[in-house]
Design an enzyme around this catalytic site. Structure first.
Site, PDB file in Angstrom:
ATOM      1  N   CYS A   1       0.838  -1.204   0.000  1.00 35.25           N
ATOM      2  CA  CYS A   1       0.000   0.000   0.000  1.00 35.25           C
ATOM      3  C   CYS A   1       0.872   1.252   0.000  1.00 35.25           C
ATOM      4  O   CYS A   1       1.612   1.455  -0.960  1.00 35.25           O
ATOM      5  CB  CYS A   1      -1.019  -0.033   1.135  1.00 35.25           C
ATOM      6  SG  CYS A   1      -2.352   1.151   0.892  1.00 35.25           S
TER       7      CYS A   1
ATOM      8  N   HIS B   1      -3.968  -4.630  -0.201  1.00 33.29           N
ATOM      9  CA  HIS B   1      -3.611  -5.168   1.108  1.00 33.29           C
ATOM     10  C   HIS B   1      -3.687  -6.690   1.078  1.00 33.29           C
ATOM     11  O   HIS B   1      -4.763  -7.259   1.247  1.00 33.29           O
ATOM     12  CB  HIS B   1      -4.561  -4.623   2.179  1.00 33.29           C
ATOM     13  CG  HIS B   1      -4.319  -3.199   2.510  1.00 33.29           C
ATOM     14  ND1 HIS B   1      -3.383  -2.800   3.452  1.00 33.29           N
ATOM     15  CD2 HIS B   1      -4.863  -2.059   2.020  1.00 33.29           C
ATOM     16  CE1 HIS B   1      -3.388  -1.472   3.522  1.00 33.29           C
ATOM     17  NE2 HIS B   1      -4.266  -0.998   2.669  1.00 33.29           N
TER      18      HIS B   1
ATOM     19  N   GLU C   1      -2.809  -8.665   3.308  1.00 30.20           N
ATOM     20  CA  GLU C   1      -3.175  -9.153   4.643  1.00 30.20           C
ATOM     21  C   GLU C   1      -4.665  -8.991   4.898  1.00 30.20           C
ATOM     22  O   GLU C   1      -5.173  -9.417   5.925  1.00 30.20           O
ATOM     23  CB  GLU C   1      -2.357  -8.416   5.730  1.00 30.20           C
ATOM     24  CG  GLU C   1      -2.781  -7.001   6.071  1.00 30.20           C
ATOM     25  CD  GLU C   1      -2.411  -5.934   5.046  1.00 30.20           C
ATOM     26  OE1 GLU C   1      -1.904  -6.277   3.953  1.00 30.20           O
ATOM     27  OE2 GLU C   1      -2.643  -4.746   5.341  1.00 30.20           O
TER      28      GLU C   1
END
Lengths: 254, 232
Positions: free
Chosen positions: B86, B195, B197
């Site tokens: 990001c 992202h 994650e």
């Protein structure tokens, strides 16, 4: 292309997932962690945690609930309820929150939106708006979890908040919330017409069709609580309805 | 005084939001990441992850002040794989136009620009256009003349990186009717605008690939497709 989102809204009191109607009258539904895990495995796009009694304690107390969720659930988590300062936001982010939803504190001190946006970026700042219908085309902003009137017009307030740094709007119809009788579609349209940040519509979903009706008002996401928590409809059913209506949405089961 | 932990998988702390979530994802993959806030900790790093959320200038200020900016550059030049996530991806570039011009790590040549121009923001030109890109969107890999759909990942940003060399582009996505770069790679330096994650199994698969199966040669589209089919 950017997909529409189905968000599971979890109102939390202490360690319990609860549900109310018109933001009052709390009924315990179960443990938030189990519901979050189940929704994640079913392909929900985001989780929204609201601390429903934050105003009683003067702060948000969801850190443990959020931390537990963040260990197992790898989709975005938004957390709100009683966030009053940048430090409150920081504590929730450290616990695992990706986005912070703010209502009451922003109405009392709008600069808070800018302050949080400066640290975490406006995409992490969600303006939570609790709207109570006044006329066919006017809604008033309420705070303190739908209990206190402010005299503010929803549209003007949202415009101001976006300029101050809010990167997303969580728009809840207090009139429809918990009733499962359909959403306030005029409210959604009134906001999506001018908002250049995404809008998550909330309040009143009573069936997968209501999800599609809301998407037709050009919102980007819909938060669902009762229908999912009481298992009246599944994540898959909601997504199937949206797909059939021609909307791009992420697949239901991973 | 205890010895400073020397990180094998180093996760850089530039006072950013997604650091804890990135660490949690790495832990799920069986990694023991070490949060790094000083240059000495990078000496033995086998891989470096640079997460980031928020303001470009604030993050660069932290990285420069701590000496980490220089240390990351040095490690990258040595060949240590670096993954920016990001804002972390944007920091890999030469400069950003957020609130004036700020220099980045300059590991990949190119600029960081807003998704919506200032003029467009203040005119109600097209009401469906947004100034912030939030949500699940498609990754497409434009290699070998093919636009392969890799899967959906989660984005949350208002700026995007424009590399000078289009060979560094592994995947794109689209927003407001325009394409933008979602995944870059130049030798051992990679960046993800989304992202991983927060992108469910797809994202965790991409992180797993970086940690356990990274190669400095450019991916081709069939490798990327195989990657997208990996479940954790």
């Amino acid at each position: 292309m950017l997909k529409k989102r189905l968000v599971a809204r979890l109102d939390v009191k202490g360690e319990n997932l609860i549900k109310g109607i018109n933001l009052e009258g709390l009924r315990i539904v179960g443990k938030p962690g189990e519901f979050a895990q189940y929704y994640y495995e079913s392909g929900i796009d985001e989780l929204l945690y609201i601390d429903s009694v934050a105003s009683l304690y003067g702060r948000n107390n969801l850190h443990e609930v959020v931390a537990k969720a963040a260990e197992k659930v790898f989709i975005p988590i938004t957390v709100g309820g009683g966030v009053r300062s940048v430090d409150d936001a920081r504590q929730l982010v450290l616990a695992g929150a990706d986005k912070i939803a703010i209502n009451t504190a922003a109405v009392h001190r709008p600069e808070l939106l800018t302050e949080v946006a400066e640290v975490y970026g406006s995409q992490a700042v969600v303006l939570s708006v609790q709207a109570v219908r006044q006329t066919a085309e006017q809604w008033e902003v309420f705070v303190e979890n739908g209990r206190e009137s402010t005299g503010l017009d929803v549209i003007s307030w949202i415009r101001k908040a976006i300029d101050l740094g809010a990167g997303e709007i969580l728009l809840t119809s207090v009139d429809q919330e918990g009733t499962q009788k359909g959403m306030d579609l005029a409210l959604i349209k009134a906001v999506t017409e001018f908002s250049n940040v995404p809008v998550i519509a909330s309040g009143g979903v009573g069936s997968p069709n209501d999800f599609c009706d809301a998407l037709q008002q050009d919102c980007d996401a819909v938060a669902v609580a009762s229908q999912l928590h009481y298992k009246s409809a599944s994540v898959a059913q909601f997504k199937q309805c949206a797909k059939q209506a021609g909307y791009a949405i992420r697949g239901a089961v991973q | 005084m205890s010895e400073i932990a020397k990180a094998k998988i180093a996760v850089i702390d530039c006072d950013s939001g997604n650091l804890p979530n990135v660490c949690r994802a790495l832990q799920l993959l069986g990694v023991d990441p070490v949060i790094v806030n000083s240059p000495e900790q990078l000496i033995e790093a086998e891989k470096i992850v640079l997460p980031g959320v928020g303001a470009y200038a604030h993050a660069m200020e932290n990285l420069n002040r701590s000496g980490l900016a220089a240390a990351i550059r040095e490690s990258a030049v040595k060949g240590t794989p670096v993954l920016g996530i990001c804002l972390g991806m944007q920091l890999l570039f030469s400069q950003s136009h957020e609130f004036g011009i700020t220099s980045g790590l300059d590991l990949i040549s190119g600029e960081v620009l807003p998704l919506m121009s200032a003029e467009a923001e203040h005119t109600d030109v097209e009401c469906s256009a947004k100034k912030v890109h939030i949500g699940w969107n498609e990754l497409h890999a434009p290699k070998d003349g093919v636009h392969a759909y890799l899967g959906d990942v989660y984005f949350a940003h208002s700026y995007h990186a424009v590399p000078e060399n289009s060979d560094t582009i592994l995947a794109r996505s689209d927003f407001n009717g325009k394409q933008f770069v979602a995944w870059v790679k130049q030798d051992n330096v990679c960046g993800l605008q989304f992202h991983p994650e927060k992108s469910g199994a797809m994202g965790l698969g991409i992180l797993k690939q970086f940690i356990f199966n990274f190669s400095p040669e450019l991916y081709n589209s069939s490798q990327l497709q195989a990657l997208s089919q990996q479940a954790v």
